[in-house]
Design an enzyme around this catalytic site. Structure first.
Site, PDB file in Angstrom:
ATOM      1  CE1 TYR A 161      56.074 -52.805  -5.840  1.00 34.94           C
ATOM      2  CE2 TYR A 161      54.927 -51.130  -5.980  1.00 34.94           C
ATOM      3  CZ  TYR A 161      56.509 -51.715  -6.293  1.00 34.94           C
ATOM      4  OH  TYR A 161      56.711 -51.726  -7.779  1.00 34.94           O
ATOM      5  CE  LYS A 178      55.057 -55.584  -7.734  1.00 39.55           C
ATOM      6  NZ  LYS A 178      54.459 -54.594  -8.329  1.00 39.55           N
TER       7      LYS A 178
END
Length: 288
Positions: free
Chosen positions: A130, A158
């Site tokens: 992330y 992400k």
């Protein structure tokens, strides 16, 4: 493991007593998957995990797991430490862990990459990084991301860079093989897909999952005509949904629509100003 399409990070709805509204969470999870999402993200930052007790986190994960199993969907779980990752060892139903670039410390790119590589070496499940530098304070260059993509057990990212900048263009122009780039800045989902992203992890899709799933499918099948105009409208909606700290406006909208029993969040978050919810609902009415 293939990560493509729409993944939706679940909120944690609360009831009038301040506890988790489990029935509403279960219903929402099934609605999202019925709407075309490829999978769910449990205990991501949208779920306010740091404000939940261990028992509450376990209960949320159980609901998400059961929903994904019922729909043959993928399940990503927020896990940012060696212990959190090890806790997934007895959970074969988990597709991957969503693991944050180490925040606040700002160890530098080399330090962040070394830490993520170490986590991947011992994690019982694949890792999706992330990357959200405007929150963590630690940016990663395209070169570092490409190096991490070559690490065994790191399967995607992400990507929430905060916009489309030079590093984004560099990364998307030379995507590593077998490495999924999932757009994480909701207003930029359409341009990221146009650049070659494989899908998105989008909190805005809590409100209109079918529209986001359709948008992603259009880009993935190169149907630019069908993708362009919805992309504009959904990007506009996402800006309204993120006008205040996530997930406050999203919760306010879901409450106004009767999906969850209250718009409540837990400290340090405060409920969204009613005007923010009103603006988002106005934009939503143009979509549905």
């Amino acid at each position: 493991m293939t990560l493509t399409g729409l993944y939706v990070p679940l909120i944690t709805p609360f009831d009038e007593s301040g506890g988790i509204a489990f029935d509403a969470l279960e219903t929402l999870a099934h609605q999202i998957l019925d709407g075309g999402a490829r999978g769910l993200v449990a205990l991501g930052t949208t779920a306010e995990p740091s404000a939940l007790t261990e028992h509450e986190r376990e209960s949320v994960l159980k609901i998400a797991t059961q929903a994904c199993q019922a729909h043959d969907a993928q399940l990503l779980v927020g896990a940012n430490s060696p212990q959190a990752l090890d806790d997934l060892r007895e959970r074969p139903e988990v597709t991957a862990a969503l693991t944050l670039v180490p925040p606040f410390i700002r160890p530098g790119e080399a330090g962040a990459a070394a830490y993520l590589t170490q986590l991947a070496a011992t994690s019982p499940v694949p890792i999706v990084i992330y990357h959200v530098p405007y929150r963590t304070g630690q940016p990663l260059s395209a070169a570092t991301i490409q190096d991490l993509a070559a690490v065994d057990n790191i399967k995607g990212i992400k990507y929430a860079q905060g916009g489309i900048d030079e590093e984004t263009i560099t990364l998307m122009a030379d995507l590593p093989p077998d490495f999924a780039v999932l757009a994480g800045d909701d207003p930029y989902i359409s341009p990221m897909l146009a650049l070659g992203a494989h899908g998105g992890i989008l909190a805005s899709a809590l409100v209109v999952p079918t529209q986001f799933a359709t948008l992603i499918d259009a880009w993935l099948t190169n149907d630019v005509v069908q993708a362009r105009e919805p992309g504009h409208r959904l990007g506009n909606l996402s800006q309204a949904l993120f006008a205040e700290p996530n997930p406050t406006v999203i919760k306010a909208v879901l409450h106004a629509r009767g999906t969850i029993p209250t718009p409540a969040v837990r400290p340090p978050l405060l409920q969204a100003d009613p005007t923010s919810a009103t603006r988002a609902i106005e934009k939503l009415t143009r979509l549905v």
